[in-house]
Design a protein around this motif. Structure first.
Motif, short mmCIF file in Angstrom:
data_model
loop_
_atom_site.label_atom_id
_atom_site.label_comp_id
_atom_site.label_asym_id
_atom_site.label_seq_id
_atom_site.Cartn_x
_atom_site.Cartn_y
_atom_site.Cartn_z
N VAL A 170 -7.66 -9.30 1.60
CA VAL A 170 -7.21 -8.71 2.87
C VAL A 170 -6.32 -9.69 3.64
O VAL A 170 -5.61 -9.29 4.56
N GLU B 168 -11.58 -5.47 0.46
CA GLU B 168 -12.44 -6.41 1.17
C GLU B 168 -13.79 -6.58 0.49
O GLU B 168 -14.29 -7.70 0.35
N LEU C 226 0.85 -1.18 0.00
CA LEU C 226 0.00 0.00 0.00
C LEU C 226 0.89 1.24 0.00
O LEU C 226 1.83 1.33 0.79
N MET D 166 -8.90 -5.53 9.57
CA MET D 166 -7.78 -4.63 9.26
C MET D 166 -6.66 -5.41 8.57
O MET D 166 -6.43 -6.58 8.89
N LEU D 167 -5.96 -4.75 7.65
CA LEU D 167 -4.76 -5.35 7.07
C LEU D 167 -3.66 -5.34 8.12
O LEU D 167 -3.49 -4.35 8.83
N PRO E 148 -13.39 -1.08 7.54
CA PRO E 148 -13.43 -2.48 7.06
C PRO E 148 -13.73 -3.45 8.20
O PRO E 148 -13.50 -3.13 9.37
N THR F 29 -8.36 -0.64 2.34
CA THR F 29 -8.65 -1.98 2.88
C THR F 29 -10.11 -2.35 2.61
O THR F 29 -10.42 -3.47 2.22
N LYS F 30 -11.00 -1.37 2.82
CA LYS F 30 -12.44 -1.60 2.62
C LYS F 30 -12.74 -1.96 1.16
O LYS F 30 -13.51 -2.88 0.87
#
Length: 355
Positions: A258, A251, A221, A304-305, A301, A247-248
């Motif tokens: 993710v 996902e 990222l 979480m990553l 999300p 992330t959202k």
């Protein structure tokens, strides 16, 4: 996508079988088959240029005769396709995929030759329209909103020369670069078109971007430390909110994304107040739950990553670039080792159960 093509619709038809020979019970040759064969240095664009009609038909089987009661099989038609191809039928259902050089997929089977069972009349070959859907295969996929500095980063860490400018959508087609290390190890990095909010619902280049992320081993990222705003009509997002939004989007498109190993590059550390912003961001990343109540629910999300490394960088001054290359190498090597261990365990288990 200008010159880049990642989806091609083609017509395939197996060859018709040969005629049987009723007097002596001869059997006609089977029609040829149409095969997709994965080859390196092949693109969907080159297929479209070479075969503008996008039709692939295999040869007809030879007729049975007095000289040859068993007719010869028709000539197969082989179509060279790039690595990372998914083959979809007209309903969008995946019927095959080709990931490594030399892999083959039977796209259309040839028809049977005429014989006693068919009253010596030949059968037609299978015919259908299929989609060749390309998903780039790379070790690392760069994920970030437009203007986060992904293209600049790719040009710094690899030999790729992507187009770079300080407006939102510079990257309109995927770019592949390779990081070269002193011991000749190479890591491939894909810079993919920038996401926007709503990409999972195919806004902007949504699905054209997200499908390429599926084939990368790890995610990197890239986030602007000063935050992100696509235009004056859209809301400003802090670096922390940007990470949550990215992330959202991943996902919502596909939950498994993710779970991929991920690293985080905080870019533009040469800007004023960058150090203060970084301290605030690191606090937020250490305990994200303490800050989520301050944000709108739709950008949070479900999972979480988990970042293996967080590396502050500046593509302008070169700060942190070498450290980032080292971290990427370490992360890829660790993943390869883990995959190898799992493979050895499975092999051992198979040996034990066979005994």
């Amino acid at each position: 996508y200008s010159n880049f093509i990642d989806d091609l619709r083609v017509y395939v038809r197996g060859g018709t079988g040969g005629m049987g020979y009723p007097n002596l019970g001869g059997e006609g040759g089977r029609g040829g088959d149409v095969w997709f064969v994965a080859r390196e240095r092949t693109t969907l664009k080159s297929i479209r240029e070479k075969y503008p009609h996008k039709r692939f038909v295999a040869g007809t089987g030879a007729n049975s005769s007095v000289k040859a009661l068993k007719g010869e099989k028709g000539k197969d038609c082989e179509v060279h396709v790039p690595l990372g191809i998914s083959v979809l039928d007209d309903d969008g259902k995946q019927i095959g995929e080709l990931n490594a050089a030399g892999e083959r997929f039977l796209a259309a089977r040839g028809g049977l030759g005429g014989s006693l069972a068919t009253n010596f009349l030949p059968c037609k070959g299978q015919r259908r329209t299929v989609h060749l859907d390309l998903k780039l295969i790379a070790d690392i996929g760069l994920v970030g909103f437009p203007n986060a500095g992904k293209s600049s980063l790719l040009s710094k860490i690899s030999h790729a020369k992507p187009e770079i400018a300080n407006y939102a959508f510079t990257t309109i087609q995927p770019e592949l670069g390779k990081i070269m290390y002193a011991d000749y190890k190479q890591i491939s990095v894909a810079d993919l078109p920038g996401l926007i909010e709503g990409a999972h619902a195919n806004k902007g280049m949504g699905h054209k971007f997200l499908k390429h992320v599926e084939r990368t081993k790890q995610l990197l990222l890239v986030v602007d430390i000063s935050g992100f705003q696509l235009s004056i009509k859209t809301q400003f997002r802090t670096a922390f909110e940007t990470i949550l939004l990215l992330t959202k989007e991943l996902e919502l498109y596909k939950e498994e994304l993710v779970t991929k190993p991920a690293l985080l590059a905080i870019n533009k550390m040469d800007l004023p107040c960058a150090k203060d912003n970084l301290d605030e961001l690191m606090t937020q990343l250490e305990n994200p739950q303490d800050f989520l109540h301050l944000l709108e629910e739709e950008i949070i999300p479900a999972n979480m990553l988990e970042f293996r490394e967080v590396i502050p960088i500046s593509t302008y001054t070169g700060e942190g670039i070498e450290e980032l290359k080292t971290c990427l190498r370490k992360s890829i090597d660790e993943q390869a080792e883990q995959v190898n261990e799992e493979y050895q365990k499975k092999k051992l288990l198979l040996l034990q159960t066979s005994k």
